[in-house]
Design a protein around this motif. Structure first.
Motif, mmCIF file in Angstrom:
data_model
loop_
_atom_site.group_PDB
_atom_site.id
_atom_site.type_symbol
_atom_site.label_atom_id
_atom_site.label_comp_id
_atom_site.label_asym_id
_atom_site.label_seq_id
_atom_site.Cartn_x
_atom_site.Cartn_y
_atom_site.Cartn_z
ATOM 1 N N PHE A 1 -22.723 14.781 51.107
ATOM 2 C CA PHE A 1 -21.334 14.636 50.679
ATOM 3 C C PHE A 1 -21.287 13.686 49.478
ATOM 4 O O PHE A 1 -21.394 12.470 49.640
ATOM 5 C CB PHE A 1 -20.512 14.090 51.853
ATOM 6 N N PRO A 2 -21.142 14.196 48.253
ATOM 7 C CA PRO A 2 -21.151 13.337 47.065
ATOM 8 C C PRO A 2 -19.804 12.663 46.825
ATOM 9 O O PRO A 2 -19.000 13.113 46.002
ATOM 10 C CB PRO A 2 -21.508 14.310 45.939
ATOM 11 N N ALA A 3 -19.559 11.577 47.526
ATOM 12 C CA ALA A 3 -18.268 10.894 47.415
ATOM 13 C C ALA A 3 -18.218 9.902 46.264
ATOM 14 O O ALA A 3 -17.203 9.236 46.077
ATOM 15 C CB ALA A 3 -17.955 10.179 48.733
ATOM 16 N N ALA A 4 -19.283 9.807 45.470
ATOM 17 C CA ALA A 4 -19.279 8.861 44.349
ATOM 18 C C ALA A 4 -18.413 9.337 43.195
ATOM 19 O O ALA A 4 -17.945 8.527 42.404
ATOM 20 C CB ALA A 4 -20.704 8.609 43.859
ATOM 21 N N ASP A 5 -18.204 10.673 43.068
ATOM 22 C CA ASP A 5 -17.383 11.115 41.934
ATOM 23 C C ASP A 5 -16.430 12.264 42.258
ATOM 24 O O ASP A 5 -15.281 12.222 41.870
ATOM 25 C CB ASP A 5 -18.257 11.488 40.724
ATOM 26 N N ASN A 6 -16.848 13.286 42.971
ATOM 27 C CA ASN A 6 -15.982 14.457 43.084
ATOM 28 C C ASN A 6 -15.880 15.031 44.491
ATOM 29 O O ASN A 6 -15.101 15.947 44.735
ATOM 30 C CB ASN A 6 -16.492 15.548 42.119
ATOM 31 N N GLY A 7 -16.654 14.506 45.422
ATOM 32 C CA GLY A 7 -16.751 15.141 46.724
ATOM 33 C C GLY A 7 -15.467 15.159 47.525
ATOM 34 O O GLY A 7 -15.158 16.147 48.194
ATOM 35 N N GLN A 8 -14.699 14.059 47.464
ATOM 36 C CA GLN A 8 -13.477 13.993 48.262
ATOM 37 C C GLN A 8 -12.503 15.107 47.890
ATOM 38 O O GLN A 8 -11.877 15.719 48.762
ATOM 39 C CB GLN A 8 -12.773 12.641 48.066
ATOM 40 N N GLY A 9 -12.360 15.342 46.583
ATOM 41 C CA GLY A 9 -11.419 16.353 46.106
ATOM 42 C C GLY A 9 -11.806 17.762 46.485
ATOM 43 O O GLY A 9 -10.965 18.664 46.492
ATOM 44 N N GLN A 10 -13.072 17.970 46.832
ATOM 45 C CA GLN A 10 -13.526 19.287 47.254
ATOM 46 C C GLN A 10 -13.481 19.427 48.772
ATOM 47 O O GLN A 10 -12.913 20.366 49.313
ATOM 48 C CB GLN A 10 -14.962 19.538 46.751
#
Length: 426
Positions: A198-207
């Protein structure tokens, strides 16, 4: 006598300066006129600017541009690709005064609202190439009855999974929340470092928020209502979504420090088969395939309800909206370029080179990556909820509540903090 000599020297100096100024002014005028007429190319040529954020698509676009310039030798295309975060924050400035972006791409949602609200996107409703697009996918580029953008890409914003690994462990895409937890547990017990990276450093939350909430709140106007103050993120549907994200994180299914993983790093981790699932979307599949062509991939969505209560099978987005700069003085050339980009032969080159499903009719899909996505065009998918948030402050508050949960804040408290920010923005 000395005064006469000094006067003569002064006169000659003034005369020289005046003559030099006239020469420079003439050169400047000639240069500006030539630049205006040629657009930076050879005499009689025009150069148009094409800007977007997908640097990974540059090689494919270059092929199409070469074909375009062969058919239109009097039009040159100068393409520039920027990092997506920079592009989101600076596009309006780039378009002003027609300085760049005769043709540009834009995101749906906040960016679309910002650019059209500023009057920077031209109305292209009457253009013949609009009819090449599948009707159900282009409404995101409409406002007030006019078509300002034509979304080229059809993306499925749901996790990519390693089908090879799933087959090895006897796993199938789950049909309910308990099944999704069980898949993650099985992967972890078999030593998979990241059951779902889960790449929450830049774009993961929005996906990842999109499939996580799609069945928790079925109202497709929910974020519009939140922005208007009719609904709140402190209600059960969003608190439940945050609780389920917390459950995945607390069980270690995201691996170590999701907030420290970038999108690019997540793709590499997944390609190296250190993860069973990648919490992004279909747009990552081509990149992963390039790094690991032996991995067979598929798409799945976390179903956060029981199978009986599930309505939506997944999420889709239509994005990369092709638009013409309203402030450009080269609109006709810009439209010719979009017309060329959207021809079936050009679109097929782009789709198969980049692994992107498109919103156009008559595209010939050949790559394995695209064939894995095609079945999802027949499923009951919901348009990405995050892109229905058109208020930047609301969007930041919502995504920030996910960050808070990942750092240990209780879901109800994170939702309350987000709602306070939303209330202030309203």
């Amino acid at each position: 006598m000395g005064e006469i000599i000094l006067l003569k020297r002064f006169s000659f100096s003034v005369l020289f300066i005046l003559m030099l100024g006239a020469v420079l002014a003439a050169c400047s005028d000639d240069s500006e006129e030539a630049s205006s007429e040629t657009g930076g190319g050879e005499e009689g040529e025009t150069t148009i600017s094409f800007i977007h954020w997908r640097g990974e698509d540059t090689d494919s676009f270059n092929k199409i541009i070469e074909n375009f310039e062969a058919e239109y030798p009097d039009i040159n295309v100068n393409m520039s690709a920027f990092p997506s975060d920079q592009y989101e924050s600076t596009l309006q400035t780039k378009l002003k005064n027609g300085a760049s972006g005769d043709v540009f791409a834009m995101f749906p949602g906040v960016q679309f609202e910002t650019i059209t609200g500023a009057g920077l996107a031209a109305d292209i409703s009457g253009e013949e190439f609009v009819s090449r697009f599948i009707d159900q996918y282009i409404s995101v580029g409409e406002a007030d009855g006019a078509q300002y953008g034509l979304p080229l890409q059809l993306v499925f914003n749901i996790p990519v999974y390693n089908k090879t690994m799933f087959d090895e462990y006897g796993l199938e895409p789950p049909k309910d929340w308990e099944g999704f937890l069980e898949v993650n547990k099985t992967l972890k017990e078999n030593g998979v470092e990241y059951p779902i990276v889960f790449p929450a450093a830049d774009n993961g939350q929005g996906q990842f928020m999109n499939p996580m909430m799609m069945n928790n709140e079925l109202d497709e106007e929910i974020w519009v209502k939140v922005q208007e103050g009719e609904r709140k993120v402190t209600e059960d549907w969003w608190v439940k979504t945050l609780e389920q994200i917390k459950e995945l994180n607390d069980n270690g299914y995201f691996g170590q420090d999701a907030l420290g993983i970038t999108q690019d790093a997540s793709g590499t981790i997944f390609a190296q088969e250190k993860a069973g699932m990648l919490a992004m979307g279909s747009y990552m599949m081509a990149q992963v395939h390039d790094q690991n062509p032996d991995m067979e991939m598929g798409l799945l969505a976390p179903i956060t309800t029981s199978e009986e209560d599930m309505v939506f099978e997944g999420i889709h987005t239509t994005t990369f909206m092709l638009s013409v700069n309203e402030e450009s003085d080269k609109k006709e050339e810009a439209k010719k370029f979009i017309e060329f980009l959207t021809r079936p032969e050009s679109a097929s080159i782009y789709a198969n080179d980049t692994g992107q499903m498109l919103t156009l009719e008559d595209v010939n899909y050949e790559s394995e990556v695209l064939k894995a996505q095609e079945p999802w065009t027949q499923k009951n998918t919901r348009f990405q909820p995050r892109y229905t948030i058109t208020n930047g402050q609301v969007q930041d508050a919502v995504l920030g509540s996910i960050d808070s949960v990942l750092t240990g804040v209780e879901p109800a408290e994170a939702a309350e903090q987000a709602q306070q920010i939303i209330d202030q923005s309203l």
